[in-house]
Design an enzyme around this catalytic site. Structure first.
Site, PDB file in Angstrom:
ATOM      1  N   HIS A   1       0.838  -1.203   0.000  1.00  0.00           N
ATOM      2  CA  HIS A   1       0.000   0.000   0.000  1.00  0.00           C
ATOM      3  C   HIS A   1       0.874   1.255   0.000  1.00  0.00           C
ATOM      4  O   HIS A   1       0.628   2.195  -0.761  1.00  0.00           O
ATOM      5  CB  HIS A   1      -0.905  -0.024   1.238  1.00  0.00           C
ATOM      6  N   GLU A   2       1.899   1.267   0.850  1.00  0.00           N
ATOM      7  CA  GLU A   2       2.768   2.440   0.944  1.00  0.00           C
ATOM      8  C   GLU A   2       3.612   2.610  -0.318  1.00  0.00           C
ATOM      9  O   GLU A   2       3.815   3.734  -0.794  1.00  0.00           O
ATOM     10  CB  GLU A   2       3.668   2.335   2.184  1.00  0.00           C
TER      11      GLU A   2
ATOM     12  N   HIS B   1       1.513   4.164  -2.933  1.00  0.00           N
ATOM     13  CA  HIS B   1       1.410   5.616  -2.740  1.00  0.00           C
ATOM     14  C   HIS B   1       2.574   6.323  -3.431  1.00  0.00           C
ATOM     15  O   HIS B   1       2.392   7.329  -4.123  1.00  0.00           O
ATOM     16  CB  HIS B   1       1.448   5.967  -1.248  1.00  0.00           C
TER      17      HIS B   1
ATOM     18  N   GLU C   1      -6.406   6.773  -1.113  1.00  0.00           N
ATOM     19  CA  GLU C   1      -6.330   5.565  -0.284  1.00  0.00           C
ATOM     20  C   GLU C   1      -6.928   4.367  -1.015  1.00  0.00           C
ATOM     21  O   GLU C   1      -6.391   3.267  -0.969  1.00  0.00           O
ATOM     22  CB  GLU C   1      -7.042   5.792   1.051  1.00  0.00           C
TER      23      GLU C   1
END
EC number: 3.4.24.-
Length: 291
Positions: free
Chosen positions: A144-145, A148, A223
């Protein structure tokens, strides 16, 4: 870089169009009589709107390390740290970005990614997250990071914040001039004074609240994209679903207020519209609908 230039060019173009329209409506003549031109106000608004946002982005990585006490893993001292570094390396290669710095900090379950540039970013996880989640779930959070970073979300949010700041500054002063003019309509020689400054301050707060809604909405959308990005990097959406379900059952670790939007999860605001993260149930539902 192309996206940044395009975004800035679009914002400048919108400001120019707004300036022209207001001039055609006679607002520029009114402001000139009061000692200010639309052109000068537009330039002032752009400078004020973007300066703080860009400066915050440029110092985001060192400030994140300092404010959380994150320790960058230069030489892994344990099997967990070795696994963390290798996992981020693998994910970043899949995402097509340079290897970010990997750090660990003491705190309740959370993680974040930050940095001004896609190829010199930082990914950090808390000790609470490592202790309370399985390796598969931690890998999903790391995905997820990394997503980003690959999506350029830090830069995108900075640009969006700069844009809304610009319009807050611009419109608040236009509105303040209108109020000040109404209050002094019988004084032809009146120039902006205390009434203008008070009105400008009030309007900046009111428009700032509206701007916060816009920024929060964009933050929630990124997100969803990062969750989907993690599922793509892992080749399976289930680990990310499991990670979100686990996080949903725990109180998220608090990050400094300036970093709240970059964490994997956050405490909801007093109203959902002001929250930087969607509810976990919505994020899970979005992942379940992925094809």
């Amino acid at each position: 870089m192309k996206r940044i230039v395009l975004f800035l060019a679009t914002n400048i173009a919108v400001m120019l169009v707004m300036t022209v329209i207001l001039s055609m409506l006679g607002v520029n003549h009114y402001l000139t009589a009061k000692g200010l031109t639309l052109g000068a106000l537009a330039v002032f608004s752009l400078v004020v709107g973007f300066t703080g946002s860009i400066f915050s982005l440029l110092i985001s990585k060192p400030m994140a390390k300092w404010s959380t006490g994150a320790r960058v893993i230069d030489n892994p001292a344990s099997s967990t740290e070795f696994w963390l570094v290798n996992t981020v390396k693998t994910l970043s290669q899949r995402a097509g970005i340079a290897m970010p710095e990997v750090a660990v900090y003491n705190g309740e379950p959370n993680a974040f990614a930050t940095g001004a540039f896609k190829n010199s970013a930082l990914v950090a996880v808390s000790t609470g997250l490592l202790e309370s989640m399985t390796k598969e779930e931690v890998e999903a959070v790391l995905g997820h990071e990394v997503a980003h970073i690959a999506n350029g979300d830090m830069v995108t949010m900075t640009l969006i914040q700069g844009v809304v700041n610009t319009f807050v500054v611009f419109l608040s002063r236009i509105a303040a001039y209108a109020v000040d003019s109404f209050l002094s309509k019988n004084d032809e020689n009146h120039t902006p004074g205390l009434g203008f400054h008070i009105a400008s301050f009030v309007f900046q707060i009111l428009f700032g609240i509206g701007a916060s809604l816009i920024v929060a909405w964009f933050s929630r959308q990124r997100e969803f994209r990062a969750d989907a990005g993690a599922a793509k990097l892992l080749g399976d959406r289930q680990p990310m679903i499991n990670a979100l379900a686990r996080l949903g059952g725990m109180a998220p670790g608090e990050l400094p207020q300036s970093m709240a939007a970059v964490g994997i999860s956050d405490k909801p605001g007093w109203a959902e519209l002001f929250s930087t993260h969607p509810p976990m149930a919505q994020r899970i539902a979005a992942l379940q609908q992925l094809k």
